[in-house]
Design a protein around this motif. Sequence first.
Motif, PDB file in Angstrom:
ATOM      1  N   LYS A   1      -7.860   3.301   9.649  1.00  0.00           N
ATOM      2  CA  LYS A   1      -7.817   3.822  11.021  1.00  0.00           C
ATOM      3  C   LYS A   1      -7.507   5.324  11.063  1.00  0.00           C
ATOM      4  N   ASP A   2      -7.056   5.881   9.944  1.00  0.00           N
ATOM      5  CA  ASP A   2      -6.663   7.294   9.900  1.00  0.00           C
ATOM      6  C   ASP A   2      -7.900   8.155   9.636  1.00  0.00           C
ATOM      7  N   PRO A   3      -8.310   8.994  10.577  1.00  0.00           N
ATOM      8  CA  PRO A   3      -9.533   9.791  10.401  1.00  0.00           C
ATOM      9  C   PRO A   3      -9.427  10.856   9.322  1.00  0.00           C
ATOM     10  N   GLU A   4      -8.212  11.095   8.804  1.00  0.00           N
ATOM     11  CA  GLU A   4      -8.069  12.106   7.752  1.00  0.00           C
ATOM     12  C   GLU A   4      -8.196  11.496   6.346  1.00  0.00           C
ATOM     13  N   VAL A   5      -8.326  10.187   6.249  1.00  0.00           N
ATOM     14  CA  VAL A   5      -8.403   9.539   4.934  1.00  0.00           C
ATOM     15  C   VAL A   5      -9.831   9.618   4.403  1.00  0.00           C
ATOM     16  N   ALA A   6      -9.960  10.158   3.201  1.00  0.00           N
ATOM     17  CA  ALA A   6     -11.265  10.258   2.554  1.00  0.00           C
ATOM     18  C   ALA A   6     -11.521   9.068   1.642  1.00  0.00           C
ATOM     19  N   ALA A   7     -10.463   8.607   0.940  1.00  0.00           N
ATOM     20  CA  ALA A   7     -10.645   7.540  -0.048  1.00  0.00           C
ATOM     21  C   ALA A   7      -9.381   6.709  -0.155  1.00  0.00           C
ATOM     22  N   VAL A   8      -9.578   5.438  -0.429  1.00  0.00           N
ATOM     23  CA  VAL A   8      -8.480   4.518  -0.709  1.00  0.00           C
ATOM     24  C   VAL A   8      -8.688   3.967  -2.111  1.00  0.00           C
ATOM     25  N   VAL A   9      -7.640   4.048  -2.931  1.00  0.00           N
ATOM     26  CA  VAL A   9      -7.700   3.586  -4.322  1.00  0.00           C
ATOM     27  C   VAL A   9      -6.887   2.306  -4.451  1.00  0.00           C
ATOM     28  N   MET A  10      -7.464   1.296  -5.116  1.00  0.00           N
ATOM     29  CA  MET A  10      -6.769   0.024  -5.295  1.00  0.00           C
ATOM     30  C   MET A  10      -6.960  -0.485  -6.718  1.00  0.00           C
ATOM     31  N   ASP A  11      -5.939  -1.172  -7.228  1.00  0.00           N
ATOM     32  CA  ASP A  11      -6.060  -1.833  -8.520  1.00  0.00           C
ATOM     33  C   ASP A  11      -6.128  -3.344  -8.303  1.00  0.00           C
ATOM     34  N   PHE A  12      -6.776  -4.033  -9.231  1.00  0.00           N
ATOM     35  CA  PHE A  12      -6.889  -5.487  -9.202  1.00  0.00           C
ATOM     36  C   PHE A  12      -6.511  -5.980 -10.594  1.00  0.00           C
ATOM     37  N   VAL A  13      -5.324  -6.564 -10.689  1.00  0.00           N
ATOM     38  CA  VAL A  13      -4.753  -6.880 -11.993  1.00  0.00           C
ATOM     39  C   VAL A  13      -4.954  -8.358 -12.314  1.00  0.00           C
ATOM     40  N   LEU A  14      -5.671  -8.616 -13.401  1.00  0.00           N
ATOM     41  CA  LEU A  14      -5.876  -9.971 -13.887  1.00  0.00           C
ATOM     42  C   LEU A  14      -4.771 -10.314 -14.878  1.00  0.00           C
ATOM     43  N   GLY A  15      -4.621 -11.574 -15.178  1.00  0.00           N
ATOM     44  CA  GLY A  15      -3.592 -11.991 -16.132  1.00  0.00           C
ATOM     45  C   GLY A  15      -3.212 -13.432 -15.887  1.00  0.00           C
ATOM     46  N   PHE A  16      -2.447 -13.989 -16.824  1.00  0.00           N
ATOM     47  CA  PHE A  16      -2.140 -15.415 -16.773  1.00  0.00           C
ATOM     48  C   PHE A  16      -1.329 -15.797 -15.537  1.00  0.00           C
ATOM     49  N   GLY A  17      -0.442 -14.927 -15.071  1.00  0.00           N
ATOM     50  CA  GLY A  17       0.389 -15.275 -13.921  1.00  0.00           C
ATOM     51  C   GLY A  17      -0.073 -14.663 -12.623  1.00  0.00           C
ATOM     52  N   ALA A  18      -1.183 -13.926 -12.651  1.00  0.00           N
ATOM     53  CA  ALA A  18      -1.636 -13.191 -11.469  1.00  0.00           C
ATOM     54  C   ALA A  18      -2.459 -14.088 -10.547  1.00  0.00           C
ATOM     55  N   HIS A  19      -2.826 -13.541  -9.393  1.00  0.00           N
ATOM     56  CA  HIS A  19      -3.651 -14.261  -8.420  1.00  0.00           C
ATOM     57  C   HIS A  19      -4.954 -14.703  -9.091  1.00  0.00           C
ATOM     58  N   GLU A  20      -5.414 -15.894  -8.749  1.00  0.00           N
ATOM     59  CA  GLU A  20      -6.586 -16.462  -9.416  1.00  0.00           C
ATOM     60  C   GLU A  20      -7.883 -15.735  -9.070  1.00  0.00           C
ATOM     61  N   ASP A  21      -7.905 -14.975  -7.965  1.00  0.00           N
ATOM     62  CA  ASP A  21      -9.095 -14.222  -7.569  1.00  0.00           C
ATOM     63  C   ASP A  21      -8.664 -13.035  -6.715  1.00  0.00           C
ATOM     64  N   PRO A  22      -8.077 -12.010  -7.328  1.00  0.00           N
ATOM     65  CA  PRO A  22      -7.548 -10.893  -6.529  1.00  0.00           C
ATOM     66  C   PRO A  22      -8.615 -10.160  -5.732  1.00  0.00           C
ATOM     67  N   VAL A  23      -9.807 -10.022  -6.286  1.00  0.00           N
ATOM     68  CA  VAL A  23     -10.875  -9.340  -5.546  1.00  0.00           C
ATOM     69  C   VAL A  23     -11.321 -10.188  -4.360  1.00  0.00           C
ATOM     70  N   GLY A  24     -11.534 -11.486  -4.598  1.00  0.00           N
ATOM     71  CA  GLY A  24     -11.950 -12.363  -3.508  1.00  0.00           C
ATOM     72  C   GLY A  24     -10.970 -12.372  -2.362  1.00  0.00           C
ATOM     73  N   ALA A  25      -9.667 -12.299  -2.679  1.00  0.00           N
ATOM     74  CA  ALA A  25      -8.640 -12.294  -1.639  1.00  0.00           C
ATOM     75  C   ALA A  25      -8.646 -10.998  -0.832  1.00  0.00           C
ATOM     76  N   THR A  26      -9.200  -9.936  -1.409  1.00  0.00           N
ATOM     77  CA  THR A  26      -9.165  -8.615  -0.772  1.00  0.00           C
ATOM     78  C   THR A  26     -10.448  -8.288  -0.022  1.00  0.00           C
TER      79      THR A  26
END
Length: 516
Positions: free
Chosen positions: A422-447
Amino acid sequence: MSTTAVVRKNTYFDSVSLMSVSTKANGLDGVEQAFTAMGTEMNKGVLENLGLLTDELRDAGNGDLMIVLVTAEGADTEALLAQVEDLLHRKAPASATAGAVTYRTIGSAAQAIEGANLVIIAVNGAYAGREARKALESGLHVMMFSDNVPVEEEVALKHLAHDKGLFMMGPDCGTAIINNIALCFGNKVRTGNVGIVAASGTGSQEVSVRVHALGGGISQLIGTGGRDLSEEVGGIMMTDGIRALAADPATDVIVLVSKPPAPSVEKKVLAEVAAAGKPVVVWFIDGSEEAVAAAGGHFAAGSLDAARQAVRLAGVEQSPTETFDAEAAAAGVVARLSAGQRYVRGLFCGGTLCDETMYAVRDAGAEVWSNIQKDPAHRLTAAAPSTGHTFLDFGDDDFTNGRPHPMIDPTPRLERLVEEAKDPEVAAVVMDFVLGFGAHEDPVGATLPAIEEAQRIAAEGGRHLEIIGYVLGTDLDTPSVAAQTAALTAAGVTVTRSSTETGQFAREIAKKAEQA
């Protein structure tokens, strides 16, 4: 909306189980917010801040389970509560399936399981120290996933472990690989001759998966907990970890990973580097190349550099990788921006991944704000709005008090993504998606729904919003890096291939957007 609160007297679940249940409960149709936690004062404080603390919840004891549901108008609250109870029921006997035995104490488990020598502790921080002391006094190594443990208790436990020749990994230790077994958030990587000692969970994950991608493998990954290199703790576990890997015949190269350490502790650790008798690669964010070289170590400027040096020193022929032209890629992004769009916002699950990108942008001369900034003048609270170039670590204690880690439940980060759009001054948003044995089963799908909403908001405002995603994992993880990357690409997200590359890309966007 309606709120339902239930207290189950004398019903205990560990924090990891409750994180998992909360995540699943928040995904139920009709549930606006779900909260399952033990009745500690800290958790009741979180509920009070959320305006959800009832008299019944206020009277809950430390050994009581609290269940809070905020449901949508018209939802069948009783049915939803029954589903949450079912999730808890299924979680409770899971360890008793397939002939396994459930033990009620560390001592009884240690006596019954021949050869057991390591305990993972994932209880509320109020009890974690007590359980760790029991384990150490029984001659068992400890990996403490629990956080919010007083630093004085951490120091005492680490001194006890050191005196007994044991590991005390943690508190707040989320990743380890011991004798080829990945623990908690560890990734599936090939076995090799590179050993890692890290005061950073996602930092160690990043180095391990980069080593794997380059053709190398991991002998051991020893976590220390995030405060180990602080002035108060003094690097006790990192020192013991270096000595352990120096004596390990399966380890030929050692890599050290940490966020910026206290200067006196850095000096102490580098003395161990000089005495290790093996090549040691040192990646301390914002560290001193001169000091590392003086100790005979190999200075790494970033996570990818650390992995490349480790693989080379290990004698492994590196797998070929494509080069990334961050400057050209950023020019293409900036050409699509509207007037006034100039800021980069980072929404991270991993603290060290957040640091690597934040410091890359800072080193380009930009002012950066963060909840993990070392400079108090540029430090934000979890509740504060973003300003300028802002980088948030959603795994920091301010965000996780009473909530699951974002690698398990990404809900707060998804809400923030929509707000940033919603912020008109934002050019880019950076996100990480961390896989691993204890992590979310589908972090990208959830996002993906939040990504689509953010893109819609920007488009309705006549703006292009660049969303950058980095997937931390390997081809052996489930889901795989390839599958998660393909889903992001299909959604119009620009995918980077390493944490270092992510930082470079963000830095160039920030520079060019400012110049535009």
